[in-house]
Enzyme design. Structure first.
Site, PDB file in Angstrom:
ATOM      1  N   CYS A  63       0.869  -1.240  -0.082  1.00 40.74           N
ATOM      2  CA  CYS A  63       0.059  -0.048   0.043  1.00 40.74           C
ATOM      3  C   CYS A  63       0.865   1.217   0.054  1.00 40.74           C
ATOM      4  O   CYS A  63       1.493   1.474  -0.984  1.00 40.74           O
ATOM      5  CB  CYS A  63      -1.052  -0.053   1.307  1.00 40.74           C
ATOM      6  N   HIS A  71      -3.729  -5.101   0.327  1.00 42.39           N
ATOM      7  CA  HIS A  71      -3.457  -5.594   1.795  1.00 42.39           C
ATOM      8  C   HIS A  71      -3.324  -7.248   1.705  1.00 42.39           C
ATOM      9  O   HIS A  71      -4.428  -7.703   2.434  1.00 42.39           O
ATOM     10  CB  HIS A  71      -4.039  -5.074   2.861  1.00 42.39           C
ATOM     11  N   GLU A 102      -1.920  -8.957   3.614  1.00 51.03           N
ATOM     12  CA  GLU A 102      -1.897  -9.251   5.210  1.00 51.03           C
ATOM     13  C   GLU A 102      -3.016  -8.945   6.176  1.00 51.03           C
ATOM     14  O   GLU A 102      -3.289  -9.685   7.112  1.00 51.03           O
ATOM     15  CB  GLU A 102      -0.584  -8.438   6.045  1.00 51.03           C
TER      16      GLU A 102
END
Length: 247
Positions: free
Chosen positions: A100, A190, A192
């Site tokens: 990001c 993202h 994660e």
């Protein structure tokens, strides 16, 4: 036996109480996705001017740059210092994975341009298309050529130098992934994030008047009742494959 490899997380965000309590901060989120037995992972809160010692960065096998509420096109002192560090890592050909804000600041560091996304906020689950060369690059990892990923951003990489390669795009963002040489890779989404982190961020954006209540509710409706974002294992293989030289 462990690998003995050493990695650093350049945390560009201020951890919320929720993420600190549940995951040990964004450092814990990334360690949970990327770390393997025997590795040494350290965190540097660069947004608070905590940087790795310049004389020690050569001891690291790679770095991960997190997201941030700040603009990658900004010129705060810590952002300028981060750009200096990235130039050093580039010259040393040390692996750097940007997520990001990390993706955007890497784009800027290699000579590209970043700024506000022309299509506005992108929040929620989005499907990205990998290029044919990317599919070949990740062939050994058996990564599908279309991947879903959580997006939470209002900035983007506008353009890259000819020496960088666009790896993926979506119908919302033209540069979803890129690489520069064999040692730098940026991902706009993202990989994660879990659903609960996304819901928490939607609440924070609403609280800070970044998005409207109706838009927040629409986003929550899209998340609630859904299992965790798909392709999480593929993203894990992709990120660890790049960071640890398995491609």
């Amino acid at each position: 036996m462990g690998s003995g490899k050493r990695f650093g997380v350049l945390n560009c965000a201020e951890d919320s109480d929720y993420v600190k309590k549940k995951y040990g901060g964004y450092f814990g989120v990334f360690v949970g996705m990327l770390a393997e037995e025997g590795e040494d992972w350290r965190v540097f809160r660069v947004a608070f001017d905590e940087f790795p010692d310049e004389n020690e960065i050569g001891n690291y096998d790679g770095f991960v740059i997190t997201g941030s509420c700040n603009d990658a096109h900004g010129n705060e002192p810590w952002i300028r210092r981060l750009l200096t560090l990235l130039a050093k890592l580039d010259s040393m050909k040390i692996k750097v994975l940007g997520i990001c804000f990390g993706h955007q600041i890497l784009g800027r560091a290699v000579g590209g341009k970043t700024g506000r996304a022309k299509s506005g906020w992108d929040i929620g689950l989005r499907t990205i298309q990998l290029s044919s060369s990317t599919s070949s690059l990740f062939n050994s990892l058996q990564i599908p050529n279309m991947l879903s990923v959580v997006e939470v951003h209002q900035d983007e990489v506008w353009e890259l130098p000819s020496t960088a390669e666009v790896l993926a795009w979506s119908n919302k963002t033209g540069i979803e992934m890129f690489r520069y040489g064999d040692h730098i890779m940026g991902i706009q989404g993202h990989p994660e994030y879990t659903n609960d982190i996304l819901l928490h961020l939607i609440d924070r954006l609403l609280l800070n008047n970044k998005i409207t209540e109706s838009y927040a509710q629409e986003l929550k409706n899209g998340v609630n009742g859904r299992d965790e974002p798909p392709n999480r294992e593929a993203w894990k293989k992709l990120c660890t494959g790049f960071l640890k030289g398995r491609l």
